[in-house]
Design a protein around this motif. Structure first.
Motif, PDB file in Angstrom:
ATOM      1  N   LEU A  55       0.738  -1.247   0.183  1.00 33.61           N
ATOM      2  CA  LEU A  55      -0.080   0.000  -0.129  1.00 33.61           C
ATOM      3  C   LEU A  55       0.833   1.181   0.012  1.00 33.61           C
ATOM      4  CD1 LEU A  55      -2.672  -1.010   2.486  1.00 33.61           C
ATOM      5  CD2 LEU A  55      -3.099  -0.701   0.107  1.00 33.61           C
ATOM      6  N   SER A  56       2.176   1.177   0.448  1.00 37.66           N
ATOM      7  CA  SER A  56       2.967   2.286   0.552  1.00 37.66           C
ATOM      8  C   SER A  56       3.500   2.560  -0.719  1.00 37.66           C
ATOM      9  CB  SER A  56       3.954   2.161   1.474  1.00 37.66           C
ATOM     10  OG  SER A  56       3.304   2.155   2.894  1.00 37.66           O
ATOM     11  N   ILE A  57       4.056   1.442  -1.550  1.00 38.22           N
ATOM     12  CA  ILE A  57       4.689   1.706  -2.681  1.00 38.22           C
ATOM     13  C   ILE A  57       3.812   1.833  -3.995  1.00 38.22           C
ATOM     14  CG2 ILE A  57       6.686   0.800  -1.595  1.00 38.22           C
ATOM     15  CD1 ILE A  57       6.298  -1.967  -2.998  1.00 38.22           C
ATOM     16  N   ILE A  58       2.641   1.376  -4.053  1.00 37.72           N
ATOM     17  CA  ILE A  58       1.791   1.135  -5.117  1.00 37.72           C
ATOM     18  C   ILE A  58       1.296   2.576  -5.698  1.00 37.72           C
ATOM     19  CG2 ILE A  58      -0.443   1.073  -4.050  1.00 37.72           C
ATOM     20  CD1 ILE A  58      -0.983  -1.548  -5.899  1.00 37.72           C
ATOM     21  N   GLY A  59       1.476   2.451  -7.171  1.00 37.39           N
ATOM     22  CA  GLY A  59       0.681   3.811  -7.676  1.00 37.39           C
ATOM     23  C   GLY A  59      -0.442   3.496  -8.687  1.00 37.39           C
ATOM     24  N   LYS A  60      -0.832   4.705  -9.144  1.00 36.54           N
ATOM     25  CA  LYS A  60      -2.192   4.210 -10.002  1.00 36.54           C
ATOM     26  C   LYS A  60      -1.646   3.533 -11.403  1.00 36.54           C
ATOM     27  CE  LYS A  60      -4.484   8.466  -8.610  1.00 36.54           C
ATOM     28  NZ  LYS A  60      -4.969   9.545  -8.848  1.00 36.54           N
ATOM     29  N   SER A  61      -0.435   3.482 -11.798  1.00 34.35           N
ATOM     30  CA  SER A  61      -0.270   2.728 -12.977  1.00 34.35           C
ATOM     31  C   SER A  61       0.288   1.441 -12.840  1.00 34.35           C
ATOM     32  CB  SER A  61       0.955   3.615 -13.750  1.00 34.35           C
ATOM     33  OG  SER A  61       2.023   3.472 -12.900  1.00 34.35           O
ATOM     34  N   ASP A  62       0.307   0.824 -11.405  1.00 40.15           N
ATOM     35  CA  ASP A  62       1.123  -0.501 -11.136  1.00 40.15           C
ATOM     36  C   ASP A  62      -0.293  -1.561 -11.653  1.00 40.15           C
ATOM     37  OD1 ASP A  62       3.699  -0.420  -9.908  1.00 40.15           O
ATOM     38  OD2 ASP A  62       2.842   0.908  -8.430  1.00 40.15           O
ATOM     39  N   THR A  87      -9.086   0.447  -2.743  1.00 44.43           N
ATOM     40  CA  THR A  87      -8.720   1.525  -2.138  1.00 44.43           C
ATOM     41  C   THR A  87      -7.635   2.475  -3.096  1.00 44.43           C
ATOM     42  OG1 THR A  87      -6.882   0.531  -0.789  1.00 44.43           O
ATOM     43  CG2 THR A  87      -8.762   0.843   0.191  1.00 44.43           C
ATOM     44  N   THR A  88      -7.414   1.739  -4.431  1.00 46.12           N
ATOM     45  CA  THR A  88      -6.739   2.141  -5.285  1.00 46.12           C
ATOM     46  C   THR A  88      -7.207   2.028  -6.743  1.00 46.12           C
ATOM     47  OG1 THR A  88      -5.634   0.149  -5.625  1.00 46.12           O
ATOM     48  CG2 THR A  88      -4.529   1.350  -4.170  1.00 46.12           C
ATOM     49  N   GLY A  89      -8.125   1.121  -7.095  1.00 49.37           N
ATOM     50  CA  GLY A  89      -8.462   0.920  -8.328  1.00 49.37           C
ATOM     51  C   GLY A  89      -7.496   0.506  -9.341  1.00 49.37           C
ATOM     52  N   VAL A  90      -6.319  -0.045  -8.787  1.00 51.71           N
ATOM     53  CA  VAL A  90      -5.158  -0.533  -9.802  1.00 51.71           C
ATOM     54  C   VAL A  90      -5.800  -1.510 -10.451  1.00 51.71           C
ATOM     55  CG1 VAL A  90      -3.408   0.780  -8.410  1.00 51.71           C
ATOM     56  CG2 VAL A  90      -4.136  -1.623  -7.905  1.00 51.71           C
ATOM     57  N   GLU A  91      -5.002  -1.925 -11.570  1.00 52.10           N
ATOM     58  CA  GLU A  91      -5.497  -3.287 -12.377  1.00 52.10           C
ATOM     59  C   GLU A  91      -4.720  -4.363 -11.843  1.00 52.10           C
ATOM     60  OE1 GLU A  91      -4.219  -5.230 -16.715  1.00 52.10           O
ATOM     61  OE2 GLU A  91      -3.633  -3.197 -16.112  1.00 52.10           O
ATOM     62  N   SER A 100       3.540  -5.386 -12.096  1.00 52.88           N
ATOM     63  CA  SER A 100       4.663  -4.752 -11.495  1.00 52.88           C
ATOM     64  C   SER A 100       4.884  -5.006  -9.973  1.00 52.88           C
ATOM     65  CB  SER A 100       4.409  -3.302 -11.840  1.00 52.88           C
ATOM     66  OG  SER A 100       3.280  -2.842 -11.167  1.00 52.88           O
ATOM     67  N   ILE A 101       3.910  -5.244  -9.326  1.00 52.22           N
ATOM     68  CA  ILE A 101       4.097  -5.635  -7.858  1.00 52.22           C
ATOM     69  C   ILE A 101       3.543  -7.205  -7.737  1.00 52.22           C
ATOM     70  CG2 ILE A 101       3.524  -4.963  -5.426  1.00 52.22           C
ATOM     71  CD1 ILE A 101       3.434  -2.095  -6.132  1.00 52.22           C
ATOM     72  N   ILE A 102       4.352  -7.739  -6.930  1.00 52.61           N
ATOM     73  CA  ILE A 102       3.853  -9.260  -6.671  1.00 52.61           C
ATOM     74  C   ILE A 102       3.801  -9.303  -5.020  1.00 52.61           C
ATOM     75  CG2 ILE A 102       3.951 -11.720  -6.920  1.00 52.61           C
ATOM     76  CD1 ILE A 102       5.526 -10.920  -9.616  1.00 52.61           C
ATOM     77  N   GLN A 103       2.922  -9.392  -4.477  1.00 53.30           N
ATOM     78  CA  GLN A 103       2.641  -9.869  -2.998  1.00 53.30           C
ATOM     79  C   GLN A 103       2.234 -11.332  -2.793  1.00 53.30           C
ATOM     80  OE1 GLN A 103       0.645  -7.235  -0.255  1.00 53.30           O
ATOM     81  NE2 GLN A 103       0.407  -8.636   1.323  1.00 53.30           N
ATOM     82  N   SER A 104       3.304 -12.017  -1.935  1.00 58.28           N
ATOM     83  CA  SER A 104       3.297 -13.299  -1.946  1.00 58.28           C
ATOM     84  C   SER A 104       3.302 -13.887  -0.673  1.00 58.28           C
ATOM     85  CB  SER A 104       4.370 -13.961  -2.818  1.00 58.28           C
ATOM     86  OG  SER A 104       4.235 -15.491  -2.618  1.00 58.28           O
ATOM     87  N   ARG A 105       2.751 -14.855  -0.081  1.00 57.84           N
ATOM     88  CA  ARG A 105       2.986 -15.556   1.049  1.00 57.84           C
ATOM     89  C   ARG A 105       3.428 -16.834   0.918  1.00 57.84           C
ATOM     90  NH1 ARG A 105      -0.751 -19.157   3.935  1.00 57.84           N
ATOM     91  NH2 ARG A 105      -0.231 -19.269   6.027  1.00 57.84           N
ATOM     92  N   HIS A 106       4.675 -17.008   1.121  1.00 59.05           N
ATOM     93  CA  HIS A 106       5.445 -18.352   1.238  1.00 59.05           C
ATOM     94  C   HIS A 106       5.873 -18.936  -0.128  1.00 59.05           C
ATOM     95  CE1 HIS A 106       3.381 -19.164   5.396  1.00 59.05           C
ATOM     96  NE2 HIS A 106       3.978 -18.119   5.336  1.00 59.05           N
ATOM     97  N   ARG A 107       5.863 -18.060  -1.335  1.00 55.03           N
ATOM     98  CA  ARG A 107       6.527 -18.611  -2.376  1.00 55.03           C
ATOM     99  C   ARG A 107       7.008 -17.502  -3.397  1.00 55.03           C
ATOM    100  NH1 ARG A 107       5.623 -23.033  -5.663  1.00 55.03           N
ATOM    101  NH2 ARG A 107       7.591 -22.355  -6.320  1.00 55.03           N
ATOM    102  N   ILE A 108       7.629 -17.938  -4.215  1.00 57.35           N
ATOM    103  CA  ILE A 108       8.288 -17.047  -5.107  1.00 57.35           C
ATOM    104  C   ILE A 108       7.861 -17.545  -6.469  1.00 57.35           C
ATOM    105  CG2 ILE A 108      10.233 -15.912  -6.295  1.00 57.35           C
ATOM    106  CD1 ILE A 108      11.983 -16.136  -3.690  1.00 57.35           C
TER     107      ILE A 108
END
Length: 288
Positions: A55-62, A87-91, A100-108
């Motif tokens: 949430l701190s690094i994401i931008g509208k184009s992400d 809260t962002t409306g991002v794709e 562009s951003i991948i949030q992951s729990r327990h895997r790459i």
């Protein structure tokens, strides 16, 4: 985006404070940076550290992808995606190469990441020394003095007891020849993906209030003894029963119809992508 809310949930002051912690973490690879972990609309232990980074690094184009142990459709992944989207409306996407951003729990992800991507890993326990030292003050001192004898002793005891290191996940790594780091509970199979990664790796622990990072092209070495080298999980001779992939992390399942053991790609979007490629080849072959 929901009305009457800040973009990406947080006010700008909160995002700025977290981004400062991220910048320090990037500047000192593997070092755990304390930060003022915020209250979130999800429980601590369900990815609040990683979510606060996102949430701190994401931008509208992400473009955002969220996975939980390889799956895009799990409850944890779906809930986090919903909060970020509202809260962002991002794709949003399920395709690794489009995110562009991948949030992951327990895997790459299985697909190799690039310089244009950031992977955010959720971390339950950021301190690799915690199994051998309960005091936060003492672990800080041990990191400062480069004293990791306790971690080595823990691995040695595992070898004496089991004949090999028994860290099924979260196997400690040595970052930039300086700090021993907990890579989050990713399987051993994913540890080598951190070494010289093109993508920036950010790790967040909300409950423990720590942020740390592995910058692109950083040396990351899994701890191991010369006579007991580090080894990842092996799936030699096995393949995914859906797409036929090998050399990937596989889940062991029981076929409900036959009762036999089958294997399937843990990374669901990778498996779907391989199936689509296989269908394209079959169609092209039929027309040839």
């Amino acid at each position: 985006m929901k009305p009457n809310t800040h973009f990406a949930f947080f006010d700008e002051g909160s995002k700025k404070e977290i981004r400062r912690a991220i910048m320090k973490a990037v500047a000192i690879p593997g070092y755990q940076v304390p930060f003022a972990s915020r209250e979130m609309p999800i429980a601590r232990g369900w990815g609040t550290g990683g979510l606060q980074i996102t949430l701190s690094i994401i931008g509208k184009s992400d473009v955002l992808k969220v996975i939980d142990q390889g799956a895009d459709e799990s409850v944890n992944a779906v809930s986090i995606k919903k909060l970020v989207y509202e809260t962002t409306g991002v794709e949003l996407t399920e395709q690794t190469d489009k995110a562009s951003i991948i949030q992951s729990r327990h895997r790459i992800p299985e697909v190799a990441l690039t310089e244009d991507q950031i992977i955010v890993l959720q971390v339950p326990m950021p301190e690799p020394l915690r199994p051998v030292e309960a005091s936060e003050l003492k672990t800080k001192s041990m990191h400062a003095e480069d004293d990791y004898s306790g971690v080595w002793l823990m691995l040695f005891e595992q070898i004496m007891k089991y004949g090999k290191t028994a860290t099924g996940a979260d196997h400690p790594v040595y970052v930039n020849d300086r700090y021993v780091m907990a890579p989050s509970p990713i399987p051993r199979f994913d540890n080598p993906k951190m070494h010289e990664s093109e993508a920036l790796i950010l790790l967040g622990a909300g409950r423990e209030k720590k942020i740390y990072a592995v910058p692109p092209y950083t040396n990351v070495e899994s701890l191991a003894f010369e006579d007991y080298p580090f080894a990842v999980e092996t799936f030699e001779g096995k393949d995914c029963h859906l797409c036929g992939s090998t050399d990937v992390f596989l889940d062991e399942l029981i076929d409900p119809q036959t009762g036999e053991t089958i294997y399937q790609c843990n990374d669901t979007s990778f498996c779907i992508d391989q199936l689509n490629k296989k269908e394209e080849v079959e169609v092209q072959t039929s027309y040839a």
